[in-house]
Design a protein around this motif. Structure first.
Motif, PDB file in Angstrom:
ATOM      1  N   ASP A  87       0.830  -1.534   0.101  1.00 59.28           N
ATOM      2  CA  ASP A  87      -0.053   0.153   0.335  1.00 59.28           C
ATOM      3  C   ASP A  87       1.046   1.522   0.218  1.00 59.28           C
ATOM      4  OD1 ASP A  87      -2.146  -1.854   0.043  1.00 59.28           O
ATOM      5  OD2 ASP A  87      -1.710  -1.187   2.305  1.00 59.28           O
ATOM      6  N   ASP A  88       2.222   1.111   0.320  1.00 59.57           N
ATOM      7  CA  ASP A  88       3.126   2.492  -0.100  1.00 59.57           C
ATOM      8  C   ASP A  88       2.350   3.599   1.457  1.00 59.57           C
ATOM      9  OD1 ASP A  88       5.366   3.573  -0.336  1.00 59.57           O
ATOM     10  OD2 ASP A  88       3.842   5.003  -1.246  1.00 59.57           O
ATOM     11  N   GLU A  89       1.787   2.494   2.861  1.00 58.16           N
ATOM     12  CA  GLU A  89       1.287   3.829   3.884  1.00 58.16           C
ATOM     13  C   GLU A  89       2.494   2.787   5.265  1.00 58.16           C
ATOM     14  OE1 GLU A  89      -2.549   2.625   4.109  1.00 58.16           O
ATOM     15  OE2 GLU A  89      -2.769   3.841   1.655  1.00 58.16           O
ATOM     16  N   THR A  90       1.795   3.887   6.321  1.00 59.39           N
ATOM     17  CA  THR A  90       2.512   3.373   7.379  1.00 59.39           C
ATOM     18  C   THR A  90       1.314   3.614   7.972  1.00 59.39           C
ATOM     19  OG1 THR A  90       4.590   4.650   6.583  1.00 59.39           O
ATOM     20  CG2 THR A  90       4.172   4.815   9.053  1.00 59.39           C
ATOM     21  N   GLU A  91       1.518   2.459   9.004  1.00 59.55           N
ATOM     22  CA  GLU A  91       0.607   1.950   9.983  1.00 59.55           C
ATOM     23  C   GLU A  91       0.871   1.892  11.333  1.00 59.55           C
ATOM     24  OE1 GLU A  91      -1.634  -0.699   8.200  1.00 59.55           O
ATOM     25  OE2 GLU A  91      -2.075   0.275   6.201  1.00 59.55           O
ATOM     26  N   VAL A  92       0.410   2.223  12.685  1.00 58.80           N
ATOM     27  CA  VAL A  92       0.139   1.951  13.890  1.00 58.80           C
ATOM     28  C   VAL A  92      -0.271   1.118  14.809  1.00 58.80           C
ATOM     29  CG1 VAL A  92       0.902   3.205  15.993  1.00 58.80           C
ATOM     30  CG2 VAL A  92       1.461   4.527  14.056  1.00 58.80           C
ATOM     31  N   TYR A  93      -0.003   0.247  15.135  1.00 61.13           N
ATOM     32  CA  TYR A  93      -0.586  -0.289  15.612  1.00 61.13           C
ATOM     33  C   TYR A  93      -0.046  -1.294  17.318  1.00 61.13           C
ATOM     34  CZ  TYR A  93      -3.046  -1.931  11.293  1.00 61.13           C
ATOM     35  OH  TYR A  93      -3.687  -2.050   9.820  1.00 61.13           O
ATOM     36  N   LYS A  94      -0.821  -1.426  17.951  1.00 60.78           N
ATOM     37  CA  LYS A  94      -0.597  -2.239  19.216  1.00 60.78           C
ATOM     38  C   LYS A  94      -0.493  -3.028  19.487  1.00 60.78           C
ATOM     39  CE  LYS A  94      -0.277  -0.637  24.862  1.00 60.78           C
ATOM     40  NZ  LYS A  94      -0.916   0.110  25.361  1.00 60.78           N
ATOM     41  N   LEU A  95       0.688  -3.998  20.136  1.00 57.39           N
ATOM     42  CA  LEU A  95       0.017  -5.095  20.384  1.00 57.39           C
ATOM     43  C   LEU A  95      -0.621  -6.200  21.462  1.00 57.39           C
ATOM     44  CD1 LEU A  95       1.444  -5.504  17.726  1.00 57.39           C
ATOM     45  CD2 LEU A  95       2.696  -7.882  18.417  1.00 57.39           C
ATOM     46  N   VAL A  96      -1.436  -6.443  22.101  1.00 53.94           N
ATOM     47  CA  VAL A  96      -2.407  -6.696  23.563  1.00 53.94           C
ATOM     48  C   VAL A  96      -2.678  -8.153  22.962  1.00 53.94           C
ATOM     49  CG1 VAL A  96      -3.100  -4.253  23.943  1.00 53.94           C
ATOM     50  CG2 VAL A  96      -4.430  -5.798  21.932  1.00 53.94           C
ATOM     51  N   THR A  97      -3.006  -8.842  24.021  1.00 56.24           N
ATOM     52  CA  THR A  97      -3.852 -10.310  24.411  1.00 56.24           C
ATOM     53  C   THR A  97      -5.227 -10.082  23.684  1.00 56.24           C
ATOM     54  OG1 THR A  97      -4.980  -9.317  26.692  1.00 56.24           O
ATOM     55  CG2 THR A  97      -2.756 -10.559  26.540  1.00 56.24           C
ATOM     56  N   SER A  98      -5.898 -10.861  24.012  1.00 65.11           N
ATOM     57  CA  SER A  98      -7.225 -11.285  22.786  1.00 65.11           C
ATOM     58  C   SER A  98      -8.277 -10.565  23.604  1.00 65.11           C
ATOM     59  CB  SER A  98      -7.028 -12.302  22.150  1.00 65.11           C
ATOM     60  OG  SER A  98      -7.648 -13.324  23.007  1.00 65.11           O
ATOM     61  N   VAL A  99      -8.296 -10.254  24.457  1.00 65.67           N
ATOM     62  CA  VAL A  99      -9.190 -10.249  25.332  1.00 65.67           C
ATOM     63  C   VAL A  99      -9.414  -8.566  25.309  1.00 65.67           C
ATOM     64  CG1 VAL A  99      -9.585 -11.861  27.334  1.00 65.67           C
ATOM     65  CG2 VAL A  99      -8.319 -10.045  27.914  1.00 65.67           C
ATOM     66  N   ARG A 100      -7.864  -7.731  25.443  1.00 69.52           N
ATOM     67  CA  ARG A 100      -8.229  -6.673  25.139  1.00 69.52           C
ATOM     68  C   ARG A 100      -7.826  -6.053  23.176  1.00 69.52           C
ATOM     69  NH1 ARG A 100      -3.325  -4.154  27.297  1.00 69.52           N
ATOM     70  NH2 ARG A 100      -2.931  -6.213  27.087  1.00 69.52           N
ATOM     71  N   GLY A 101      -8.087  -7.560  22.317  1.00 71.42           N
ATOM     72  CA  GLY A 101      -8.149  -6.528  21.067  1.00 71.42           C
ATOM     73  C   GLY A 101      -9.294  -5.371  20.305  1.00 71.42           C
ATOM     74  N   SER A 102      -8.467  -4.865  19.276  1.00 70.80           N
ATOM     75  CA  SER A 102     -10.419  -3.639  18.764  1.00 70.80           C
ATOM     76  C   SER A 102      -8.863  -3.154  18.269  1.00 70.80           C
ATOM     77  CB  SER A 102     -10.304  -3.073  19.748  1.00 70.80           C
ATOM     78  OG  SER A 102     -10.941  -2.139  19.525  1.00 70.80           O
ATOM     79  N   SER A 103      -9.061  -4.684  16.489  1.00 71.74           N
ATOM     80  CA  SER A 103      -8.464  -3.615  15.223  1.00 71.74           C
ATOM     81  C   SER A 103      -9.038  -1.945  14.909  1.00 71.74           C
ATOM     82  CB  SER A 103      -9.314  -5.013  13.735  1.00 71.74           C
ATOM     83  OG  SER A 103     -10.394  -4.583  14.301  1.00 71.74           O
ATOM     84  N   LEU A 104     -10.467  -1.452  15.141  1.00 75.28           N
ATOM     85  CA  LEU A 104     -10.832  -0.459  14.945  1.00 75.28           C
ATOM     86  C   LEU A 104     -10.306   0.596  15.810  1.00 75.28           C
ATOM     87  CD1 LEU A 104     -14.715  -1.022  15.222  1.00 75.28           C
ATOM     88  CD2 LEU A 104     -12.827  -0.363  12.478  1.00 75.28           C
ATOM     89  N   ASN A 105      -9.393   0.494  16.579  1.00 77.34           N
ATOM     90  CA  ASN A 105      -8.830   1.319  18.040  1.00 77.34           C
ATOM     91  C   ASN A 105      -7.117   1.177  17.748  1.00 77.34           C
ATOM     92  OD1 ASN A 105     -10.987   2.446  19.327  1.00 77.34           O
ATOM     93  ND2 ASN A 105     -11.269   1.013  20.549  1.00 77.34           N
ATOM     94  N   GLY A 106      -6.860   0.407  17.036  1.00 79.19           N
ATOM     95  CA  GLY A 106      -5.287  -0.724  16.815  1.00 79.19           C
ATOM     96  C   GLY A 106      -4.493  -0.791  17.703  1.00 79.19           C
ATOM     97  N   ARG A 107      -5.747  -1.868  18.280  1.00 77.85           N
ATOM     98  CA  ARG A 107      -4.945  -2.474  19.067  1.00 77.85           C
ATOM     99  C   ARG A 107      -4.973  -4.425  18.520  1.00 77.85           C
ATOM    100  NH1 ARG A 107      -8.616   0.577  22.911  1.00 77.85           N
ATOM    101  NH2 ARG A 107      -9.702  -1.424  23.053  1.00 77.85           N
ATOM    102  N   ILE A 108      -4.019  -4.886  18.202  1.00 73.43           N
ATOM    103  CA  ILE A 108      -4.192  -5.847  17.612  1.00 73.43           C
ATOM    104  C   ILE A 108      -3.761  -7.096  18.545  1.00 73.43           C
ATOM    105  CG2 ILE A 108      -3.411  -7.512  15.652  1.00 73.43           C
ATOM    106  CD1 ILE A 108      -4.770  -5.057  14.742  1.00 73.43           C
ATOM    107  N   SER A 109      -4.266  -8.330  19.084  1.00 76.80           N
ATOM    108  CA  SER A 109      -4.189  -8.700  18.996  1.00 76.80           C
ATOM    109  C   SER A 109      -3.226 -10.139  18.581  1.00 76.80           C
ATOM    110  CB  SER A 109      -5.608  -9.896  19.016  1.00 76.80           C
ATOM    111  OG  SER A 109      -4.953 -10.807  19.672  1.00 76.80           O
ATOM    112  N   ILE A 110      -2.153 -10.766  19.930  1.00 74.25           N
ATOM    113  CA  ILE A 110      -1.026 -11.658  19.268  1.00 74.25           C
ATOM    114  C   ILE A 110      -1.695 -12.555  19.036  1.00 74.25           C
ATOM    115  CG2 ILE A 110       0.523 -10.510  21.316  1.00 74.25           C
ATOM    116  CD1 ILE A 110      -0.399 -12.892  22.747  1.00 74.25           C
TER     117      ILE A 110
END
Length: 167
Positions: A96-119
């Motif tokens: 995509d030639d884009e930069t994205e920011v994510y935070k890695l969290v456990t699945s109970v805290r995951g929320s892809s809409l808020n940039g939190r990606i499950s491990i």
């Protein structure tokens, strides 16, 4: 499959269970009693709504207690230069030639809409343990995936936004 939780996740779940048992349950029971006092239960919408709320609270308590019984408590520490739980990662997506920011969290805290990606997600599994500058292949299904480059790793830790997901 057992849910992977950090020590902090376990504490948050125990706090929610306690709150639901001591506060929400009491309020729900009172609401049912008050609605029941209004008369005919067959056409009493307030009574049915109060019972539904009470049952949802009890269901959530059972769900959280079962999760704690079967959970695997994992360590959330990682080396300074590698991706781990509670780290914010800046990625360059080559396709995509884009930069994205994510935070890695456990699945109970995951929320892809808020940039939190499950491990436990494909991206989370692929990124764990890698270092800045690594080119990582993220396989979304057999034979299909994409490459990202890890530009930056921030040791952000937990924040107030990292809440336990509701159903």
């Amino acid at each position: 499959m057992r849910e992977q939780l950090t020590k902090s996740d376990v504490e948050k779940i125990q706090e929610e269970i306690e709150y639901r048992k001591l506060v929400v349950r009491k309020n729900a029971i009172e609401a049912v009693k008050e609605a029941r006092a209004h008369g005919d239960l067959s056409e009493n919408f307030e009574y049915h709504a109060a019972k539904k709320d009470k049952n949802q609270n009890e269901s959530r308590i059972r769900y959280l207690e079962r999760m704690l019984k079967t959970a695997e408590v994992i360590d959330d520490s990682s080396a300074d230069n590698e991706v781990g739980i509670n780290n914010t990662v800046t990625l360059y997506c080559e396709d995509d030639d884009e930069t994205e920011v994510y935070k890695l969290v456990t699945s109970v805290r995951g929320s892809s809409l808020n940039g939190r990606i499950s491990i436990e997600s494909p991206m989370g599994k692929a990124l764990l343990g890698h270092k800045e500058g690594d080119r990582v292949y993220i396989e979304v299904q057999p034979g299909a995936g994409y490459y990202v480059v890890i530009k930056k790793i921030d040791k952000t830790g937990e924040s107030e936004e990292d809440t336990i997901r509701k159903f």
